[in-house]
Design a protein around this motif. Structure first.
Motif, PDB file in Angstrom:
ATOM      1  N   UNK A  67       0.845  -1.193   0.000  1.00  0.00           N
ATOM      2  CA  UNK A  67       0.000   0.000   0.000  1.00  0.00           C
ATOM      3  C   UNK A  67       0.881   1.243   0.000  1.00  0.00           C
ATOM      4  N   UNK A  68       0.711   2.057  -1.014  1.00  0.00           N
ATOM      5  CA  UNK A  68       1.463   3.294  -1.144  1.00  0.00           C
ATOM      6  C   UNK A  68       0.518   4.473  -0.956  1.00  0.00           C
ATOM      7  N   UNK A  69       1.030   5.530  -0.405  1.00  0.00           N
ATOM      8  CA  UNK A  69       0.252   6.760  -0.255  1.00  0.00           C
ATOM      9  C   UNK A  69       1.029   7.916  -0.858  1.00  0.00           C
ATOM     10  N   UNK A  70       0.279   8.841  -1.440  1.00  0.00           N
ATOM     11  CA  UNK A  70       0.893  10.028  -2.026  1.00  0.00           C
ATOM     12  C   UNK A  70       0.870  11.156  -1.011  1.00  0.00           C
ATOM     13  N   UNK A  71       1.995  11.751  -0.767  1.00  0.00           N
ATOM     14  CA  UNK A  71       2.097  12.890   0.136  1.00  0.00           C
ATOM     15  C   UNK A  71       2.309  14.128  -0.723  1.00  0.00           C
ATOM     16  N   UNK A  72       1.250  14.957  -0.795  1.00  0.00           N
ATOM     17  CA  UNK A  72       1.285  16.141  -1.649  1.00  0.00           C
ATOM     18  C   UNK A  72       1.844  17.307  -0.841  1.00  0.00           C
ATOM     19  N   UNK A  73       2.712  18.061  -1.463  1.00  0.00           N
ATOM     20  CA  UNK A  73       3.313  19.220  -0.809  1.00  0.00           C
ATOM     21  C   UNK A  73       2.806  20.503  -1.461  1.00  0.00           C
ATOM     22  N   UNK A  74       2.537  21.538  -0.645  1.00  0.00           N
ATOM     23  CA  UNK A  74       2.573  21.557   0.833  1.00  0.00           C
ATOM     24  C   UNK A  74       1.350  20.867   1.418  1.00  0.00           C
ATOM     25  N   UNK A  75       1.370  20.692   2.719  1.00  0.00           N
ATOM     26  CA  UNK A  75       0.305  19.931   3.376  1.00  0.00           C
ATOM     27  C   UNK A  75      -1.040  20.643   3.315  1.00  0.00           C
ATOM     28  N   UNK A  76      -1.013  21.975   3.124  1.00  0.00           N
ATOM     29  CA  UNK A  76      -2.264  22.735   3.070  1.00  0.00           C
ATOM     30  C   UNK A  76      -2.648  23.095   1.639  1.00  0.00           C
ATOM     31  N   UNK A  77      -2.140  22.325   0.670  1.00  0.00           N
ATOM     32  CA  UNK A  77      -2.502  22.582  -0.733  1.00  0.00           C
ATOM     33  C   UNK A  77      -4.003  22.418  -0.913  1.00  0.00           C
ATOM     34  N   UNK A  78      -4.596  23.244  -1.773  1.00  0.00           N
ATOM     35  CA  UNK A  78      -6.037  23.200  -1.983  1.00  0.00           C
ATOM     36  C   UNK A  78      -6.493  21.939  -2.703  1.00  0.00           C
ATOM     37  N   UNK A  79      -5.690  21.471  -3.683  1.00  0.00           N
ATOM     38  CA  UNK A  79      -6.101  20.325  -4.501  1.00  0.00           C
ATOM     39  C   UNK A  79      -5.082  19.201  -4.309  1.00  0.00           C
ATOM     40  N   UNK A  80      -5.464  18.199  -3.563  1.00  0.00           N
ATOM     41  CA  UNK A  80      -4.560  17.093  -3.283  1.00  0.00           C
ATOM     42  C   UNK A  80      -4.901  15.845  -4.090  1.00  0.00           C
ATOM     43  N   UNK A  81      -5.699  16.018  -5.128  1.00  0.00           N
ATOM     44  CA  UNK A  81      -6.069  14.876  -5.957  1.00  0.00           C
ATOM     45  C   UNK A  81      -4.859  14.375  -6.747  1.00  0.00           C
ATOM     46  N   UNK A  82      -4.756  13.042  -6.854  1.00  0.00           N
ATOM     47  CA  UNK A  82      -3.653  12.417  -7.588  1.00  0.00           C
ATOM     48  C   UNK A  82      -4.209  11.259  -8.413  1.00  0.00           C
ATOM     49  N   UNK A  83      -3.410  10.811  -9.380  1.00  0.00           N
ATOM     50  CA  UNK A  83      -3.736   9.608 -10.141  1.00  0.00           C
ATOM     51  C   UNK A  83      -2.521   8.684 -10.122  1.00  0.00           C
ATOM     52  N   UNK A  84      -2.772   7.368 -10.196  1.00  0.00           N
ATOM     53  CA  UNK A  84      -1.714   6.365 -10.142  1.00  0.00           C
ATOM     54  C   UNK A  84      -1.655   5.613 -11.471  1.00  0.00           C
ATOM     55  N   UNK A  85      -0.441   5.183 -11.863  1.00  0.00           N
ATOM     56  CA  UNK A  85      -0.289   4.413 -13.104  1.00  0.00           C
ATOM     57  C   UNK A  85       0.877   3.445 -12.978  1.00  0.00           C
ATOM     58  N   UNK A  86       0.850   2.390 -13.801  1.00  0.00           N
ATOM     59  CA  UNK A  86       1.914   1.387 -13.834  1.00  0.00           C
ATOM     60  C   UNK A  86       2.490   1.319 -15.244  1.00  0.00           C
ATOM     61  N   UNK A  87       3.822   1.265 -15.327  1.00  0.00           N
ATOM     62  CA  UNK A  87       4.463   1.172 -16.646  1.00  0.00           C
ATOM     63  C   UNK A  87       4.273  -0.191 -17.273  1.00  0.00           C
ATOM     64  N   UNK A  88       4.067  -1.239 -16.447  1.00  0.00           N
ATOM     65  CA  UNK A  88       3.860  -2.605 -16.930  1.00  0.00           C
ATOM     66  C   UNK A  88       2.761  -3.268 -16.102  1.00  0.00           C
TER      67      UNK A  88
END
Length: 614
Positions: A67-88
């Motif tokens: 299980x991986x989690x994305x830590x977006x910087x800075x911690x008080x950023x308004x938009x912390x949405x992320x997407x994940x992808x795999x090369x293979x």
């Protein structure tokens, strides 16, 4: 009422204006305090994720998910949405919340990307196969054809990154799907890299690994020069590399001899310096084995234990050198089949080190450079004009030993007599009896007169790739030399001055006029090659200057730039010198005669050891 209405209206306008102003002010404040994303990194648990995460298809071996989690910087950023992808995805899948699951053997890169600013972070997932016991069987049909040509560990020296170069020594392309590159340290478990793509006929295939610590590497290979770029590191102390026609992880330490058990140090089979190894591989090899290389840095260092190799480990690897095949015939003995290639700048007395012209000859290549000659590769698909670094197809002066070379030394020095070694670097045999060839020797003797002293008529034939040795019959009884010279092809009574001399090869010229033959239009049709050192009659370009009694001028490469200062280096033959070649390396520079066969005077192969002195 009116007044009230007016007042109310006025109040209403005032209230509305205040409300509008409040909204505008709130909007301005919101805009001013908006916080954008500046970066992202990946956590595993509550800690930054490692660069490589191992997952396993077999639960008995380890975890199959992470299980991986994305830590977006800075911690008080308004938009912390992320997407994940795999090369293979066939090797590792990832969900929208960062759960990674092993799917197939090999490596995959998991990347997270922020919705705001498209910042990214990545980790590599190394998926290990199921625990399948390696079975003995027949080697792959490609054994002896698909070869490990060159490999290097990670470096802090002159080699910039780990790499493995393969070579297809056949006339047909090989599809690498279903093949794997498996690597390990001298001890420990194997890791699997599935191979992808096709290796053309008579071409290389380059798998690039991790870079060393930042440095100004002489061998710096960019990602774009590789066929595959993979997250792996080979140790510069000891490593094993195997090519398998299988994706199953090897469960045995030595796939070329499955009787070798874990903990058996194969360095015990390494013969003394200068001795060929006669050991053979075992009777039971891993099914599907294509090729195997085991290499160590030192013979007697606790860090360099080796648990797997073909017959005997190769020697030696370091952060300055790569290990490379000496030829394309696989004898199934790493000790005999591989030599080291030292990517440090050439220095006197160290024949392993490469000149600037030799680096592009021996550096690893990808399949983009095809077809290629392994020993002397072309720089591309079409040959370039002859330039420094390319072969010069001619008869050339390879080295010359003066009369006074260490003649008064008692420390095992120099050559036994004055000698000139020629080398036929052309594609045809040269018959000295068809056209009259002469070796002229000149310079300034003790009387101080610049003149030509000797004209030696050459006789016999020298085949392509062969040396031809002219030796003086003058007896030097005080010379305590390193080894015997081969029997001369031509013996003559001549003397080469100590440190101011010129040697020139001419056709049809039994005598020479005074002055420098190089550049003399009258002599151009008969001129072959010349070498001059110090203050002398003549030289090509600039005279060589590093001549002294214990040091012999010798060509640094088979490229002739018509500049003696650039084309020659000096070999200190004294056994007492720290820059002299060792007894084990003496075969690489010791003179040879025409009867000793074709050889590469830059690598000294095939190996023929000098005869011990009397």
């Amino acid at each position: 009422m009116y007044a009230k209405k007016k007042m109310m209206s006025r109040f209403g306008l005032t209230l509305a204006g205040c409300m509008l102003l409040a909204v505008l002010m709130a909007g301005c404040e919101t805009e001013a305090n908006s916080v954008g994303v500046t970066g992202v990194y990946i956590n595993q648990g509550n800690q930054p994720a490692p660069q490589v995460i191992d997952l396993y298809l077999d639960p008995a071996d380890g975890d199959g998910t992470v299980a991986l989690t994305a830590v977006v910087e800075p911690s008080n950023a308004d938009n912390k949405n992320v997407s994940w992808s795999s090369s293979h995805p066939a090797r590792a899948t990832v969900t929208n919340n960062g759960l990674v699951t092993a799917a197939g053997v090999g490596q995959a890169q998991i990347t997270v990307t922020t919705a705001d600013g498209s910042f990214t972070a990545s980790v590599d997932i190394n998926v290990h196969g199921q625990s399948v016991e390696t079975e003995p069987g027949d080697p792959s049909e490609y054994a002896g054809t698909l070869l490990i040509l060159q490999a290097a560990g990670t470096a802090g020296g002159e080699v910039g990154r780990s790499f493995v170069e393969l070579y297809n020594n056949s006339s047909a392309a090989i599809n690498l799907d279903g093949f794997s590159l498996q690597h390990a340290g001298g001890t420990g478990a194997w890791s699997v890299i599935p191979l992808e793509g096709t290796i053309p006929a008579n071409s290389s295939f380059l798998i690039l690994g991790n870079r060393g610590s930042a440095g100004n590497w002489r061998l710096d290979i960019p990602d774009t020069d590789g066929d595959m770029v993979v997250n792996f590191t080979l140790s510069n102390r000891a490593f094993r590399v195997a090519i398998m026609e299988s994706l199953d992880t090897l469960s045995v330490p030595n796939p070329s001899d499955m009787s070798i058990t874990t903990g058996a140090d194969m360095r015990s089979h390494m013969p003394p310096d200068g001795t060929a190894c006669t050991r053979t591989i075992g009777n039971t090899v891993a099914a599907g084995l294509v090729d195997l290389l085991g290499v160590v840095n030192e013979r007697a260092d606790d860090r360099d234990v080796m648990h797997g190799a073909e017959a005997t480990p190769a020697f030696r690897i370091s952060n300055q050198v790569a290990i490379r095949r000496a030829g394309l015939t696989d004898t199934n003995n790493n000790f005999n089949d591989f030599i080291l290639i030292d990517y440090r700048v050439w220095s006197a007395g160290d024949p392993y080190r490469l000149t600037n012209e030799q680096v592009p000859i021996f550096m690893p290549r990808s399949s983009n450079f095809q077809p290629r000659n392994v020993q002397f590769p072309e720089p591309g698909n079409t040959p370039d004009p002859i330039e420094p670094g390319d072969e010069t197809k001619t008869l050339m002066i390879l080295q010359a030993n003066t009369y006074g070379n260490a003649n008064n030394s008692t420390t095992g020095s120099g050559l036994p007599a004055s000698a000139v070694e020629l080398y036929n670097n052309s594609d045809s045999a040269i018959n000295f009896d068809v056209e009259d060839y002469y070796l002229h020797i000149g310079g300034r003797p003790s009387a101080g007169v610049y003149e030509w002293h000797h004209a030696i008529k050459l006789t016999g034939t020298v085949q392509p790739g062969h040396s031809f040795l002219i030796v003086s019959t003058t007896d030097i009884s005080t010379n305590i030399h390193r080894a015997k010279l081969p029997t001369a092809d031509v013996a003559s009574d001549f003397v080469i001055p100590n440190d101011r001399f010129t040697i020139v090869i001419m056709k049809n010229r039994a005598t020479l006029p005074a002055g420098n033959p190089f550049g003399n239009a009258e002599l151009a049709n008969d001129y072959v090659d010349m070498f001059g050192v110090g203050d002398t009659i003549g030289f090509e370009g600039t005279a060589f200057s590093n001549q002294s009694r214990p040091r012999v001028p010798r060509r640094a490469s088979l490229a002739d730039t018509d500049n003696n200062a650039n084309d020659f280096t000096d070999i200190d033959y004294r056994s007492s010198s720290t820059t002299a070649p060792s007894d084990d390396d003496l075969h690489k520079v010791w003179p040879r005669s025409a009867t000793m066969g074709a050889w590469d005077p830059m690598t000294g192969l095939p190996r023929i050891d000098p005869a011990p002195r009397d």
